[in-house]
Design a protein around this motif. Structure first.
Motif, PDB file in Angstrom:
ATOM      1  N   GLY A  95       7.141 -72.277  11.779  1.00  0.00           N
ATOM      2  CA  GLY A  95       6.675 -71.009  11.219  1.00  0.00           C
ATOM      3  C   GLY A  95       6.757 -69.889  12.242  1.00  0.00           C
ATOM      4  N   GLY A  96       6.556 -68.659  11.776  1.00  0.00           N
ATOM      5  CA  GLY A  96       6.598 -67.512  12.686  1.00  0.00           C
ATOM      6  C   GLY A  96       7.996 -66.939  12.773  1.00  0.00           C
ATOM      7  N   GLU A  97       8.164 -66.068  13.767  1.00  0.00           N
ATOM      8  CA  GLU A  97       9.433 -65.319  13.838  1.00  0.00           C
ATOM      9  C   GLU A  97      10.376 -65.842  14.917  1.00  0.00           C
ATOM     10  OE1 GLU A  97       8.785 -60.932  13.328  1.00  0.00           O
ATOM     11  OE2 GLU A  97       6.726 -61.628  13.482  1.00  0.00           O
ATOM     12  N   MET A  98      10.110 -67.062  15.384  1.00  0.00           N
ATOM     13  CA  MET A  98      10.964 -67.634  16.424  1.00  0.00           C
ATOM     14  C   MET A  98      12.123 -68.397  15.779  1.00  0.00           C
ATOM     15  SD  MET A  98       8.987 -67.436  19.400  1.00  0.00           S
ATOM     16  CE  MET A  98       8.895 -68.932  20.347  1.00  0.00           C
ATOM     17  N   GLY A  99      13.063 -68.787  16.624  1.00  0.00           N
ATOM     18  CA  GLY A  99      14.087 -69.722  16.165  1.00  0.00           C
ATOM     19  C   GLY A  99      15.302 -69.112  15.516  1.00  0.00           C
ATOM     20  N   VAL A 100      15.496 -67.802  15.685  1.00  0.00           N
ATOM     21  CA  VAL A 100      16.756 -67.197  15.232  1.00  0.00           C
ATOM     22  C   VAL A 100      17.261 -66.273  16.343  1.00  0.00           C
ATOM     23  CG1 VAL A 100      16.158 -67.247  12.780  1.00  0.00           C
ATOM     24  CG2 VAL A 100      15.671 -65.209  14.099  1.00  0.00           C
ATOM     25  N   TYR A 101      18.553 -66.018  16.335  1.00  0.00           N
ATOM     26  CA  TYR A 101      19.119 -65.071  17.298  1.00  0.00           C
ATOM     27  C   TYR A 101      19.026 -63.679  16.686  1.00  0.00           C
ATOM     28  CZ  TYR A 101      20.873 -69.026  19.939  1.00  0.00           C
ATOM     29  OH  TYR A 101      20.952 -70.175  20.675  1.00  0.00           O
ATOM     30  N   ARG A 102      18.119 -62.880  17.244  1.00  0.00           N
ATOM     31  CA  ARG A 102      17.835 -61.583  16.635  1.00  0.00           C
ATOM     32  C   ARG A 102      18.962 -60.573  16.804  1.00  0.00           C
ATOM     33  NH1 ARG A 102      12.635 -59.778  15.857  1.00  0.00           N
ATOM     34  NH2 ARG A 102      11.232 -61.473  15.382  1.00  0.00           N
ATOM     35  N   ARG A 103      19.817 -60.775  17.786  1.00  0.00           N
ATOM     36  CA  ARG A 103      20.913 -59.821  17.989  1.00  0.00           C
ATOM     37  C   ARG A 103      22.176 -60.237  17.235  1.00  0.00           C
ATOM     38  NH1 ARG A 103      19.470 -56.089  21.950  1.00  0.00           N
ATOM     39  NH2 ARG A 103      17.807 -56.783  23.333  1.00  0.00           N
ATOM     40  N   LEU A 104      22.016 -61.223  16.366  1.00  0.00           N
ATOM     41  CA  LEU A 104      23.121 -61.617  15.478  1.00  0.00           C
ATOM     42  C   LEU A 104      22.689 -61.397  14.041  1.00  0.00           C
ATOM     43  CD1 LEU A 104      24.236 -65.086  16.947  1.00  0.00           C
ATOM     44  CD2 LEU A 104      25.187 -62.847  17.470  1.00  0.00           C
ATOM     45  N   ALA A 145      19.609 -59.510  12.675  1.00  0.00           N
ATOM     46  CA  ALA A 145      18.310 -60.099  12.339  1.00  0.00           C
ATOM     47  C   ALA A 145      17.158 -59.272  12.910  1.00  0.00           C
ATOM     48  CB  ALA A 145      18.237 -61.530  12.845  1.00  0.00           C
ATOM     49  N   GLU A 146      17.429 -58.517  13.998  1.00  0.00           N
ATOM     50  CA  GLU A 146      16.350 -57.714  14.589  1.00  0.00           C
ATOM     51  C   GLU A 146      15.909 -56.570  13.665  1.00  0.00           C
ATOM     52  OE1 GLU A 146      17.740 -56.321  18.355  1.00  0.00           O
ATOM     53  OE2 GLU A 146      19.293 -55.047  17.494  1.00  0.00           O
ATOM     54  N   THR A 147      16.699 -56.289  12.638  1.00  0.00           N
ATOM     55  CA  THR A 147      16.303 -55.232  11.697  1.00  0.00           C
ATOM     56  C   THR A 147      15.546 -55.823  10.498  1.00  0.00           C
ATOM     57  OG1 THR A 147      18.343 -55.372  10.381  1.00  0.00           O
ATOM     58  CG2 THR A 147      18.379 -53.891  12.284  1.00  0.00           C
ATOM     59  N   TYR A 148      15.331 -57.123  10.488  1.00  0.00           N
ATOM     60  CA  TYR A 148      14.687 -57.781   9.345  1.00  0.00           C
ATOM     61  C   TYR A 148      13.163 -57.699   9.444  1.00  0.00           C
ATOM     62  CZ  TYR A 148      19.122 -60.179   8.228  1.00  0.00           C
ATOM     63  OH  TYR A 148      20.407 -60.460   7.900  1.00  0.00           O
ATOM     64  N   SER A 149      12.520 -57.802   8.276  1.00  0.00           N
ATOM     65  CA  SER A 149      11.062 -57.921   8.252  1.00  0.00           C
ATOM     66  C   SER A 149      10.710 -59.359   8.661  1.00  0.00           C
ATOM     67  CB  SER A 149      10.543 -57.643   6.854  1.00  0.00           C
ATOM     68  OG  SER A 149      10.978 -58.677   5.981  1.00  0.00           O
ATOM     69  N   LYS A 150       9.405 -59.551   8.915  1.00  0.00           N
ATOM     70  CA  LYS A 150       8.934 -60.882   9.315  1.00  0.00           C
ATOM     71  C   LYS A 150       9.308 -61.937   8.265  1.00  0.00           C
ATOM     72  CE  LYS A 150       4.648 -62.944  10.939  1.00  0.00           C
ATOM     73  NZ  LYS A 150       3.219 -62.714  11.171  1.00  0.00           N
ATOM     74  N   GLY A 151       9.106 -61.581   7.012  1.00  0.00           N
ATOM     75  CA  GLY A 151       9.403 -62.515   5.929  1.00  0.00           C
ATOM     76  C   GLY A 151      10.874 -62.856   5.871  1.00  0.00           C
ATOM     77  N   MET A 152      11.720 -61.847   6.120  1.00  0.00           N
ATOM     78  CA  MET A 152      13.173 -62.103   6.082  1.00  0.00           C
ATOM     79  C   MET A 152      13.591 -63.024   7.227  1.00  0.00           C
ATOM     80  SD  MET A 152      14.486 -58.314   5.136  1.00  0.00           S
ATOM     81  CE  MET A 152      16.240 -58.638   5.103  1.00  0.00           C
ATOM     82  N   ILE A 153      12.962 -62.840   8.389  1.00  0.00           N
ATOM     83  CA  ILE A 153      13.297 -63.718   9.522  1.00  0.00           C
ATOM     84  C   ILE A 153      12.892 -65.151   9.196  1.00  0.00           C
ATOM     85  CG2 ILE A 153      12.652 -64.280  11.912  1.00  0.00           C
ATOM     86  CD1 ILE A 153      12.881 -61.317  12.529  1.00  0.00           C
TER      87      ILE A 153
END
Lengths: 254, 259
Positions: A95-104, A145-153
């Protein structure tokens, strides 16, 4: 029905040292001899207070952590020693906003992970499109991904967790911070996975969600199992699972 | 080793690194500033080849900084963004993923040499001669291999610890000094020189410098290149052994994630 997860007297300790000259060793027992089994096709709940040992248990099962004692077997293989046979067949979502590459972008994240899961090139794009549609990210798939909301991430995390069509999906508080629509979407995905015969091991603090989804569950407290059974069995004479849960926790803490 | 994983990781790494302002600073601003600094230091020194110490020195300093703060720092960034655990347990081999990241970063970081060259040419209008371009190409390829392998050893060790930032700051300047990026190793005390010649970048720098000045004794060049490749191979074996060990060690020590 086939047992796909088998935990026997599993223990995990964390050792930390503090001090500069006189190093003091501190041992924390995060998981203290728990045992349970999960059958193929089940949605299995792992419940407990913060710090009860749920995340540590999931990490041992997903081959991220070595147990200090006992054994954890997934799909018939030891999670410490036979991890290479397990990893292609499972996945996990924290859970949470970890685990994705935000600059992709979402698509690039999924493309990359489909490479890491060694999916055939021809299959990658088809599967990515299908999963993006499933988590409702198709329209924003090419935005960073850095432009996404928490839910989208979090939805992107779910998509990443599905990229290898896992036989078992481990979810650690996947609905934390999700809005009601996102949480419902996740519950629908979990139900669909069950219909497809996949196994889901889930931790959550949302007991209504547990009642709605889980076939069976264990409640752990301070690293030990304090209750197990179906939601109905654990509810016993109480009106809700929450009442039963609170009573159980108060009982062992008293 | 999967070529698709290696290439995909290189692509992702280059995209991600370039998107970070700190990396862009190391890649672009750092070699410009270092070129100016070294030019001023060397201007009255009697050294005639600005290419050997100013351009090469500034470029190599920038290259090493990029490697330190990216190849090494990436372990920490992955750890804090929760992706280190994901790539560690993916079916693709972890060493291949790390190698892809390092190659991607190193190739991108080679830009520092070009930026340093352009800075010196534009700002100071000094004659910048490269006497043996073919030898330079060999030396550059061997240098890239040496940097990739040494970064791989460093990245592996940093996977074991959460004090990554401390360590990557600790290794940046000592390597620049010990390996003679901006001055000849011969000026160092004999005891320190022994350490310098155990480090593969020292040979890479000397080979690059030899080809800038012009290789008059090819045998000496090839001998040094042989030593560099031998050391690089040795480091590669060490790296492979380390990666075999960390696979178990990080799961016992629980260092894949932030506590």
């Amino acid at each position: 029905m086939e047992t796909v997860i088998e935990v026997r007297d599993a223990r995990r300790e964390y050792v930390s040292r503090s001090g500069v000259w006189k190093r003091e060793k501190r041992v924390v027992k995060a998981v203290d001899g728990i045992s349970f089994e999960v059958r193929r096709g089940e949605i299995f709940g792992l419940l407990g207070q913060n710090g009860a040992g749920k995340t540590t248990t999931i990490k041992m099962l997903t081959t991220l952590l070595a147990p200090t004692g006992g054994s954890c077997r997934v799909l018939g293989c030891d999670t410490f020693g036979e991890e290479k046979r397990i990893r292609p067949r499972i996945n996990f979502i924290f859970g949470g906003e970890m685990g994705v590459y935000r600059r992709l972008s979402a698509r690039d994240n999924l493309r990359y992970f489909s490479n890491l899961y060694l999916l055939p090139r021809g299959e990658q794009e088809k599967r990515i499109e299908r999963i993006l549609g499933l988590v409702d990210l198709a329209e924003r798939a090419d935005d960073l991904a850095e432009t996404y909301s928490k839910g989208m991430i979090q939805r992107l995390q779910i998509a990443r967790g599905l990229i290898n069509d896992p036989e078992i999906l481990f979810m650690d508080e996947p609905t934390v911070g999700l809005d009601p629509v996102g949480a419902r979407m996740l519950r629908d995905i979990i139900r669909r996975l069950k219909e497809e015969g996949r196994t889901v091991l889930l931790t959550t603090h949302n007991l209504a969600e547990v009642e709605e989804l889980c076939d069976r569950l264990v409640i752990i407290n301070k690293g030990k199992v304090i209750a197990r059974g179906t939601p109905e069995e654990i509810k016993g004479g109480f009106d809700t699972l929450e009442d039963a849960y609170v009573k159980l926790i108060e009982g062992v803490s008293a | 080793m999967s070529l698709a994983v290696l290439l995909a990781t290189m692509r992702v790494q280059m995209k991600q690194s370039f998107a970070r302002p700190m990396f862009r600073f190391c890649l672009i601003a750092n070699p410009i500033l270092n070129t100016v600094l070294l030019y001023e230091m060397y201007r009255g020194s009697g050294e005639e080849s600005f290419m050997a110490y100013v351009v090469l020195g500034a470029g190599l300093m920038g290259l090493w900084s990029c490697i330190c703060f990216s190849s090494a720092g990436d372990i920490n960034r992955e750890r804090y963004s929760g992706t280190l655990a994901l790539i560690f347990v993916a079916p693709a081999s972890f060493p291949t993923i790390i190698l892809g990241k390092i190659i991607g970063n190193t190739l991108l970081s080679l830009l520092t040499l070009g930026i340093s060259l352009v800075t010196a040419a534009v700002l100071f209008r000094t004659p910048l001669m490269l006497e043996s371009p073919l030898y330079f190409l060999f030396a550059l390829l061997a240098a890239v291999a040496a940097f990739v392998v040494i970064s791989s050893v460093v990245a592996c060790l940093l996977t074991l610890s959460r004090k990554t930032e401390l360590y990557m700051n600790c290794i940046e300047i000592p390597i620049i000094l010990l390996c003679g990026f901006v001055f000849p190793v011969s000026v160092l005390p004999a005891a320190v020189r022994a350490v310098s010649y155990a480090l593969s970048p020292t040979y890479a720098v000397e080979l690059l410098r030899m080809s800038v000045w012009g290789v008059e004794e090819p045998a000496a060049f090839w001998q040094k290149l042989g030593i560099l490749l031998g050391l690089t191979a040795l480091y590669a074996v060490l790296s492979a052994l380390l990666y075999r060990r960390i696979d178990r060690r990080v799961r016992v020590a629980a260092t894949l994630e932030v506590a």
